[in-house]
Write an enzyme that holds these catalytic residues in place. Structure first.
Site, PDB file in Angstrom:
ATOM      1  N   THR A  20     -19.479  10.980   3.242  1.00  0.00           N
ATOM      2  CA  THR A  20     -18.933  11.668   2.065  1.00  0.00           C
ATOM      3  C   THR A  20     -19.116  10.899   0.753  1.00  0.00           C
ATOM      4  O   THR A  20     -19.606  11.482  -0.222  1.00  0.00           O
ATOM      5  CB  THR A  20     -17.460  12.036   2.294  1.00  0.00           C
ATOM      6  OG1 THR A  20     -16.725  10.900   2.767  1.00  0.00           O
ATOM      7  CG2 THR A  20     -17.339  13.158   3.319  1.00  0.00           C
ATOM      8  N   GLY A  66      -8.897   4.217   5.710  1.00  0.00           N
ATOM      9  CA  GLY A  66      -7.702   3.704   6.380  1.00  0.00           C
ATOM     10  C   GLY A  66      -7.430   2.276   5.949  1.00  0.00           C
ATOM     11  O   GLY A  66      -8.087   1.728   5.050  1.00  0.00           O
ATOM     12  N   PRO A  67      -6.459   1.606   6.574  1.00  0.00           N
ATOM     13  CA  PRO A  67      -6.135   0.217   6.214  1.00  0.00           C
ATOM     14  C   PRO A  67      -7.354  -0.687   6.374  1.00  0.00           C
ATOM     15  O   PRO A  67      -8.088  -0.592   7.360  1.00  0.00           O
ATOM     16  CB  PRO A  67      -5.030  -0.146   7.223  1.00  0.00           C
ATOM     17  CG  PRO A  67      -4.424   1.162   7.618  1.00  0.00           C
ATOM     18  CD  PRO A  67      -5.553   2.146   7.616  1.00  0.00           C
ATOM     19  N   TYR A  94       8.506  -2.670  -5.783  1.00  0.00           N
ATOM     20  CA  TYR A  94       8.208  -4.019  -5.300  1.00  0.00           C
ATOM     21  C   TYR A  94       9.455  -4.825  -4.956  1.00  0.00           C
ATOM     22  O   TYR A  94       9.439  -5.580  -3.965  1.00  0.00           O
ATOM     23  CB  TYR A  94       7.323  -4.759  -6.301  1.00  0.00           C
ATOM     24  CG  TYR A  94       5.875  -4.336  -6.214  1.00  0.00           C
ATOM     25  CD1 TYR A  94       5.005  -4.960  -5.328  1.00  0.00           C
ATOM     26  CD2 TYR A  94       5.383  -3.300  -7.000  1.00  0.00           C
ATOM     27  CE1 TYR A  94       3.680  -4.572  -5.232  1.00  0.00           C
ATOM     28  CE2 TYR A  94       4.060  -2.895  -6.911  1.00  0.00           C
ATOM     29  CZ  TYR A  94       3.212  -3.535  -6.026  1.00  0.00           C
ATOM     30  OH  TYR A  94       1.904  -3.130  -5.919  1.00  0.00           O
ATOM     31  N   GLU A 114      -2.425  -2.215 -11.303  1.00  0.00           N
ATOM     32  CA  GLU A 114      -2.065  -0.800 -11.153  1.00  0.00           C
ATOM     33  C   GLU A 114      -1.708  -0.169 -12.485  1.00  0.00           C
ATOM     34  O   GLU A 114      -2.060   0.989 -12.747  1.00  0.00           O
ATOM     35  CB  GLU A 114      -0.910  -0.683 -10.149  1.00  0.00           C
ATOM     36  CG  GLU A 114      -1.343  -0.967  -8.722  1.00  0.00           C
ATOM     37  CD  GLU A 114      -0.208  -1.423  -7.822  1.00  0.00           C
ATOM     38  OE1 GLU A 114       0.977  -1.221  -8.181  1.00  0.00           O
ATOM     39  OE2 GLU A 114      -0.501  -1.996  -6.754  1.00  0.00           O
TER      40      GLU A 114
END
Length: 403
Positions: A278, A390-391, A98, A140
């Site tokens: 999926t 994806g993003p 970071y 996280e």
């Protein structure tokens, strides 16, 4: 919360930063990769960088977080932060990275704003960055702890035990931990990251939804070959299709992802398009294993029956449910196919039970269309959940459409 002084400065400069945010993030990535080319080769998705979608996602996320700080002080935008944190954890991002991001993002803001980037303005936007960074680091750290791994230490070696051709451009890989240890737990709807070494020596990472029921010893994921065309698009899917076979080793992360199937007994709508089927297959597996008694409506759209990956699995699992129904649309159907199920998904003819919870996965235009139809039918926005491959260019929009 921002300090009062910083909140006033951010509120005053937010329009200018918002207007320039795409330029700022573009310059940020150029600075970052010039100083650390290994990050582009071994961490960031080169296809998303080439397409500009990662830049757009970062711009939207940073602007949305800053807006939330000044408009809704004291309320953390956890939907935004959780989605980013899960993706970061799947990549093995650590707190040590970071400060590197901050250095180059701060320099990009100062360069783009020019004389407007006074000491006061710089300090205020630094505060925004570190509030966001510290929140992500905290989330996280918790995600790594849940998986029983050290911060950033998410990778393990797995062995491909079976490879199944689903369609002309979709292959399923069944894998097992190479070290014989127990596979980490996951929840239906989550994904893994797969890291491969490409011909040029780069280590690229992509995420793939798990398709089997939680608790299974063997894990499965399906890969659609992306359109390669020019540039790096499809380089990982192409590598997996062309070079990974039964007996080969794969470097795989622990499972992550915040769009997961709740354990509620509410009625469900699972809507997917293309390879977006999926995570829905994993959810159907879980529901069938749990003996879910409420209605489950599976909606899927695809180009043609030949392109419909995991179709047999979906049909098999729907029949196992006490009140499961399937509704399929094809753009190019074959044989005697109803006209009302040709083309785009239209939910108007499907009865939606009271209290239905909806899960969506597929291209953004598909999900926006389905979401709009659900809202028109009276489904509450909080009951509509989605997964983006994806993003995430939807959640970062500050117009209430994200979730």
């Amino acid at each position: 919360m921002l300090t009062q002084k910083s909140a006033e400065t951010v509120r005053a400069t937010l329009p200018a930063v918002g207007e320039a945010i795409d330029t700022i993030t573009d310059l940020f990535y150029r600075k970052l990769f010039t100083a650390h080319p290994e990050l582009l080769r071994n961490l960031f998705n080169r296809a998303n960088q080439a397409a500009g979608t990662q830049r757009q996602a970062l711009a939207g996320a940073f602007a949305a977080f800053a807006t939330a700080l000044v408009e809704r002080p004291g309320t953390r935008p956890d939907a935004l932060l959780n989605r980013i944190a899960h993706k970061h954890a799947s990549l093995g991002v650590s707190a040590a990275q970071y400060p590197v991001v901050h250095r180059h993002l701060s320099a990009a803001i100062a360069e783009v704003l020019g004389d407007a980037a006074t000491e006061e303005v710089t300090a205020a936007w630094d505060e925004v960055y570190w509030l966001m960074a510290d929140a992500l680091i905290q989330i996280e750290r918790g995600l790594y702890a849940e998986q029983g791994v050290l911060v950033g230490g998410t990778w393990r070696q797995w062995r491909v035990i079976e490879r199944v051709r689903e369609t002309a451009d979709v292959v399923t890989f069944r894998i097992r931990p190479a070290d014989g240890r127990r596979a980490p737990a996951f929840t239906a709807g989550q994904y893994i990251s797969v890291r491969v070494e490409l011909a040029d020596g780069a280590h690229q990472i992509r995420q793939y939804s798990l398709t089997n029921a939680p608790g299974a010893t063997v894990r499965s994921f399906s890969v659609k070959r992306a359109d390669t065309g020019e540039g790096p698009a499809g380089e990982v899917s192409g590598h997996l299709h062309d070079h990974v076979h039964e007996g080969d080793a794969l470097t795989v992360s622990a499972p992550f992802g915040d769009t997961v199937l709740d354990t509620t007994d509410a009625p469900l709508l699972l809507a997917s398009a293309g390879i977006g089927c999926t995570p829905m297959v994993a959810m159907l597996e879980d529901l069938a294993a749990r003996g879910h008694q409420a209605p489950v409506i599976a909606v899927h759209a695809d180009r043609s029956p030949a392109d419909h990956a995991l179709r047999a699995d979906q049909e098999r699992l729907i029949t196992k449910l006490a009140r499961g129904t399937a509704h399929i649309w094809y753009e190019r159907p074959e044989g005697d196919w109803p006209a009302g199920r040709t083309g785009l998904v239209d939910l108007s003819g499907i009865e939606l039970p009271d209290g239905v919870q909806a899960y969506l996965c597929g291209p953004l235009p598909f999900m926006r269309s389905v979401r709009a139809q659900l809202l028109d039918r009276g489904v509450h926005p909080s009951a509509i959940h989605y997964e983006v491959f994806g993003p995430d260019l939807w959640l970062t929009r500050d117009d209430g459409e994200g979730r």
